[in-house]
Design a protein around this motif. Sequence first.
Motif, PDB file in Angstrom:
ATOM      1  N   ARG A   1      34.019  34.664  33.817  1.00 13.00           N
ATOM      2  CA  ARG A   1      34.582  35.366  34.975  1.00 13.00           C
ATOM      3  C   ARG A   1      35.909  36.003  34.574  1.00 13.00           C
ATOM      4  O   ARG A   1      36.662  35.447  33.772  1.00 13.00           O
TER       5      ARG A   1
ATOM      6  N   SER B   1      39.633  37.389  35.773  1.00 16.11           N
ATOM      7  CA  SER B   1      40.613  37.113  36.838  1.00 16.11           C
ATOM      8  C   SER B   1      41.748  38.138  36.803  1.00 16.11           C
ATOM      9  O   SER B   1      42.269  38.471  35.730  1.00 16.11           O
TER      10      SER B   1
ATOM     11  N   GLN C   1      43.231  38.453  44.459  1.00 13.72           N
ATOM     12  CA  GLN C   1      41.900  38.959  44.802  1.00 13.72           C
ATOM     13  C   GLN C   1      41.995  40.443  45.127  1.00 13.72           C
ATOM     14  O   GLN C   1      43.002  40.907  45.669  1.00 13.72           O
TER      15      GLN C   1
ATOM     16  N   GLU D   1      34.552  41.766  42.262  1.00 18.54           N
ATOM     17  CA  GLU D   1      34.410  40.498  41.546  1.00 18.54           C
ATOM     18  C   GLU D   1      33.786  40.830  40.193  1.00 18.54           C
ATOM     19  O   GLU D   1      32.731  41.464  40.140  1.00 18.54           O
TER      20      GLU D   1
ATOM     21  N   GLU E   1      32.479  39.808  36.182  1.00 23.36           N
ATOM     22  CA  GLU E   1      31.991  38.778  35.272  1.00 23.36           C
ATOM     23  C   GLU E   1      31.337  39.473  34.082  1.00 23.36           C
ATOM     24  O   GLU E   1      30.641  40.468  34.256  1.00 23.36           O
TER      25      GLU E   1
END
Length: 297
Positions: free
Chosen positions: A162, A164, A256, A261, A263
Motif C-alpha cells: 500500500r 501512503s 487521506q 487509494e 496499491e
Amino acid sequence: MTIRQMKVFRIIVEQGSITRAAKALYMSQPAVSHVVVELEEQLGYTLLDRIGRRCTVNERGMQLYHKIVQVLEAIEDLEQSTAGIEKQALLRIGSSITIANMWLPSLIQQFRTLCPQTPVQVQVDRASEIVRKVLANEADIGFTEGVCEEDSLFKLPFSRYRLSFVCRHDLPAAKLKTLSLDQLQAQNWLLREPGSAIRDSLDSSLRLHQLQIKPTWESVNSQSLKQAALAGLGIALLPEEMVQKPLQTGKLVEVQIEGIELENQNWMILHRDKFESEAIRCWKQLIRSTGKEHDDE
C-alpha cells in the motif's frame, strides 16, 4: 565413428562377448552385431575374429579399444565438467528501487541457499528501465512494480504494498487529515521521478480525475523523500512499510486524499523467449512460494 558405436564396442570388449554385451546394454544380440559390422565397414578392417559360432576381439580390435577408452573417458570428463558451467554462469538481475530497498536482499539470501554456486549481479533502476533491460536482454530477470502490460514478458506476482501519503505532524495538511481534490494543487509534493512505479500509480489515478500536480521535490531515492517529509518540506508518497516507524512514533502522520487509494503489485519478470536455466527455475520456485505466503496472510 559415432559415440554410440564406441560405447557399444567398449562394452563388447569388457564383457568378453556379444551376448553378454547385449544384456549389459539392454539391446538385442543382432542389434549389437549390426553396430560392430557398421564400425568395421567404416574402418575398412575387422575388429572381431569370427570362428564358427565364436567371436573374439582381435589385435586390431584391442588397439582400437584402448584408444576408444581414452576418448570416452575424455567425453565423460567433459560432460561432468560442463554440467557445472550452467550453475556457475552469472545471473543478471534488474530491480526497481523500491523492491531493491525492501524485498530483494532477503530474496537473494533465499536464492543463495537454493543455488549457492550461481553468482548474481544486481542492477537497480526505475521500473520502466528494468522492463526495458529485460526486453533488451540486458537483464536475465527483473523485479518491478505496478502495471506491466508488455506481452513479451512472463510475469509472476509475489507481493503487494500500500502507498501512503505522509507529512510531518505540524503541517496544515496533517491537521486536515483528508484533502479534497481541489486542495491538491496548493500542497508541496515530495514525489518519485516519472517512470517509477510509485509515480506512475499516482499520475494514473490523478488522470482519472483530470488532475496533474507538480512536485517541489523529485527524487529517484525514496529514502530522501522520507527525510524531506520528516523535515516538514511537504507531503510524500511512499510505501507504507517504509514509513511505519515514524507513523507509530508520531513524527509523520498519514493524510487521506478524497477518492484516491493506491496499491502496487510486485512482479518478477522475464522475457518469454528466455532460456529457462536452473537458476531461473529456482527464482520461479522462490517467487511462487513467496507469493503463496502473502496470499495466505
